[in-house]
Design an enzyme around this catalytic site. Sequence first.
Site, PDB file in Angstrom:
ATOM      1  N   GLU A 120       0.882  -1.173   0.000  1.00 58.41           N
ATOM      2  CA  GLU A 120       0.000   0.000   0.000  1.00 58.41           C
ATOM      3  C   GLU A 120       0.911   1.211   0.000  1.00 58.41           C
ATOM      4  OE1 GLU A 120      -3.141   0.036  -0.324  1.00 58.41           O
ATOM      5  OE2 GLU A 120      -3.783  -1.966   0.232  1.00 58.41           O
TER       6      GLU A 120
ATOM      7  N   CYS B  14      -2.403   9.352   2.075  1.00 61.05           N
ATOM      8  CA  CYS B  14      -2.075   8.662   0.819  1.00 61.05           C
ATOM      9  C   CYS B  14      -3.169   8.882  -0.208  1.00 61.05           C
ATOM     10  CB  CYS B  14      -1.837   7.182   1.067  1.00 61.05           C
ATOM     11  SG  CYS B  14      -3.209   6.375   1.881  1.00 61.05           S
TER      12      CYS B  14
HETATM   13  P1  NDP Z   1       8.116   5.152   4.693  1.00 61.29           P
HETATM   14  O1  NDP Z   1       8.117   4.413   3.427  1.00 61.29           O
HETATM   15  O2  NDP Z   1       9.219   6.058   5.007  1.00 61.29           O
HETATM   16  O3  NDP Z   1       8.010   4.144   5.929  1.00 61.29           O
HETATM   17  C1  NDP Z   1       7.000   3.176   6.057  1.00 61.29           C
HETATM   18  C2  NDP Z   1       7.436   2.139   7.056  1.00 61.29           C
HETATM   19  O4  NDP Z   1       8.517   1.378   6.514  1.00 61.29           O
HETATM   20  C3  NDP Z   1       7.944   2.703   8.379  1.00 61.29           C
HETATM   21  O5  NDP Z   1       7.520   1.879   9.433  1.00 61.29           O
HETATM   22  C4  NDP Z   1       9.436   2.641   8.192  1.00 61.29           C
HETATM   23  O6  NDP Z   1      10.147   2.591   9.394  1.00 61.29           O
HETATM   24  C5  NDP Z   1       9.585   1.327   7.455  1.00 61.29           C
HETATM   25  N1  NDP Z   1      10.871   1.153   6.778  1.00 61.29           N
HETATM   26  C6  NDP Z   1      11.771   2.101   6.412  1.00 61.29           C
HETATM   27  N2  NDP Z   1      12.824   1.536   5.766  1.00 61.29           N
HETATM   28  C7  NDP Z   1      12.574   0.202   5.718  1.00 61.29           C
HETATM   29  C8  NDP Z   1      13.255  -0.922   5.172  1.00 61.29           C
HETATM   30  N3  NDP Z   1      14.409  -0.793   4.537  1.00 61.29           N
HETATM   31  N4  NDP Z   1      12.691  -2.140   5.299  1.00 61.29           N
HETATM   32  C9  NDP Z   1      11.499  -2.288   5.917  1.00 61.29           C
HETATM   33  N5  NDP Z   1      10.806  -1.273   6.460  1.00 61.29           N
HETATM   34  C10 NDP Z   1      11.333  -0.035   6.358  1.00 61.29           C
HETATM   35  O7  NDP Z   1       6.705   5.865   4.658  1.00 61.29           O
HETATM   36  P2  NDP Z   1       6.157   6.944   5.648  1.00 61.29           P
HETATM   37  O8  NDP Z   1       6.139   6.444   7.047  1.00 61.29           O
HETATM   38  O9  NDP Z   1       6.857   8.198   5.332  1.00 61.29           O
HETATM   39  O10 NDP Z   1       4.632   7.006   5.187  1.00 61.29           O
HETATM   40  C11 NDP Z   1       4.182   7.886   4.239  1.00 61.29           C
HETATM   41  C12 NDP Z   1       3.969   7.176   2.918  1.00 61.29           C
HETATM   42  O11 NDP Z   1       3.030   6.155   3.083  1.00 61.29           O
HETATM   43  C13 NDP Z   1       3.399   8.085   1.870  1.00 61.29           C
HETATM   44  O12 NDP Z   1       4.055   7.882   0.644  1.00 61.29           O
HETATM   45  C14 NDP Z   1       1.962   7.648   1.741  1.00 61.29           C
HETATM   46  O13 NDP Z   1       1.391   7.907   0.508  1.00 61.29           O
HETATM   47  C15 NDP Z   1       2.050   6.189   2.053  1.00 61.29           C
HETATM   48  N6  NDP Z   1       0.786   5.699   2.576  1.00 61.29           N
HETATM   49  C16 NDP Z   1       0.059   4.825   1.808  1.00 61.29           C
HETATM   50  C17 NDP Z   1      -1.157   4.359   2.244  1.00 61.29           C
HETATM   51  C18 NDP Z   1      -1.922   3.358   1.451  1.00 61.29           C
HETATM   52  O14 NDP Z   1      -2.742   2.671   2.022  1.00 61.29           O
HETATM   53  N7  NDP Z   1      -1.711   3.203   0.167  1.00 61.29           N
HETATM   54  C19 NDP Z   1      -1.728   4.800   3.521  1.00 61.29           C
HETATM   55  C20 NDP Z   1      -0.871   5.692   4.249  1.00 61.29           C
HETATM   56  C21 NDP Z   1       0.348   6.112   3.759  1.00 61.29           C
HETATM   57  P3  NDP Z   1      10.748   3.945  10.004  1.00 61.29           P
HETATM   58  O15 NDP Z   1       9.627   4.912  10.107  1.00 61.29           O
HETATM   59  O16 NDP Z   1      11.228   3.477  11.310  1.00 61.29           O
HETATM   60  O17 NDP Z   1      11.818   4.397   9.040  1.00 61.29           O
END
Ligand code: NDP
Length: 491
Positions: free
Chosen positions: A242, A276
């Site tokens: 997602e 999102c």
């Molecule tokens: P990120 O992609 O930065 O992070 C998402 C999650 O992935 C966090 O828990 C993060 O941890 C973790 N993460 C980071 N690096 C890694 C890795 N290498 N391997 C595994 N996990 C990892 O997204 P955001 O938190 O900034 O969220 C915003 C984004 O999410 C926007 O692009 C938005 O559009 C999307 N989104 C999509 C939705 C949907 O349903 N389609 C709903 C809500 C948001 P950490 O934070 O600790 O780095």
Amino acid sequence: MTLATERQTDRQTFDSLEPETGQVYATFPVHTADDVDAAVARAREAATWWVGLGFDGRKQRLDAWRVQIAKRLDEIAEVMHRENGKPVADAMIELALTVDHLHWAAKNARKVLGQRRVPSGLLMANNAAFLEYQPLGVVGVIGPWNYPIFTPMGSIAYALAAGNAVVFKPSEYTPAVGKWFTDLFAEVVPEQPVLQLVTGLGDTGAALCRSGVDKVAFTGSTRTGKKVMAACAETLTPVLMECGGKDAMIVDDDADVVAAADAALWGGMANAGQTCIGIERVYATEKAYDGFVAALREKVAKLQAGTSYGHITMPSQAEIIKAHIDDALEHGGTLVSGGKVEGTLVEPTVIVDVPEESLAIKEETFGPTLTVTKVKDVDEAVTHANATTYGLAGAVYSKRRGMEIARRLRSGMTSINAVQSFASVPSLPFGGTGDSGFGRIHGEDGLKEFAWAKAITKQRMRPLLTLTSFDRTKKADELLVKTVRFLYGRR
Ligand code: NDP
């Protein structure tokens, strides 16, 4: 006071900060790969117990969890406000949707996933055929910070209802929200660690991908989603993606432009635009444009950053938002309102005449900004709306042609004469296409996403034609050909 830009991390712990003050809100352990593996091992045992409860036993416990969340809404809304920065009233909307989904998933799991008879077809009429969906085992959920309960629960509630144990890694920006609802689950289900929390930074998420879980449900940016897929590929772990979006609203000739302006503002600026499925672009037809922009101008003047919506949760995002606004203005865009970014507060920003090649049109801004573009007609609007690598959601305002336009949009979800309403309908699947990811949370598809299809046949009587035997006769072979021709060789 620790400033948000001076986020403290060390090897063992990390801080989550209050976006409003920049102060440390809570400190959490950085779980290592060993910690994650241990959590998954515990989850595997818990999953066996959870499956053993059956649909009714699980429903009872999920309902009890839902009741507790509903009773303590004020408490969790405050945690969300402090740690994520959103107004308490907005946190309440997020919570209302969350409990509704939890209720639906628990209530419908048996109906959607439980065993049922399916037709066995003419050639196999001597067999009864059964279909059921069995839980995968342990699901790893990686969540974002923007909707810190609604979004991960879209996976967690449905995965649990389907009979899986879950290991949840929240965003490093909102671990306290994750801890609150996983702790509450443990109060309601004290017997086994069916839902566990692991905290940390990206490495902890990466460890979860490599831990041998049976599926990873990821919500976050497309960029990180690709890393998650690459890590999961090492162990052939399936993934649900997602990811982000660049959603458009189309305003047709006959639209109620005042209602459309109201919806565009909410869709674009609620949660400081960190949604999102937020509206980032509007395409209004020549006939609708002036009325729409006038209504938008009037309504946006009443919004205020910090009151109508909160601070930008992730300080680095404010720079991206500013870059998109600057780029749009440099390339000929005109401000209708806002434009200023001060620290983590972004003014409600509407820009018109932004060229299609601009960052604000092409890339996810994730801030309280809207571009509005005049188009000749709906055909041109649809072409622009679809000219993106994303395909998450969108909206259409039209009195006569809403359905026709909605179906032409290349995205997973569209609302007609409303914004984002599909997310509040638990029986509808939620998810996108292209760079917005694949797989679905919510609804029947969302339950099936966390299960595998199990097909069973049971022979009820000897077949008229025994085909699956080396003892079969030539006559049987001939009869088969005749039967196939009789059944299928004509219209
Ligand atoms: P990120 O992609 O930065 O992070 C998402 C999650 O992935 C966090 O828990 C993060 O941890 C973790 N993460 C980071 N690096 C890694 C890795 N290498 N391997 C595994 N996990 C990892 O997204 P955001 O938190 O900034 O969220 C915003 C984004 O999410 C926007 O692009 C938005 O559009 C999307 N989104 C999509 C939705 C949907 O349903 N389609 C709903 C809500 C948001 P950490 O934070 O600790 O780095």
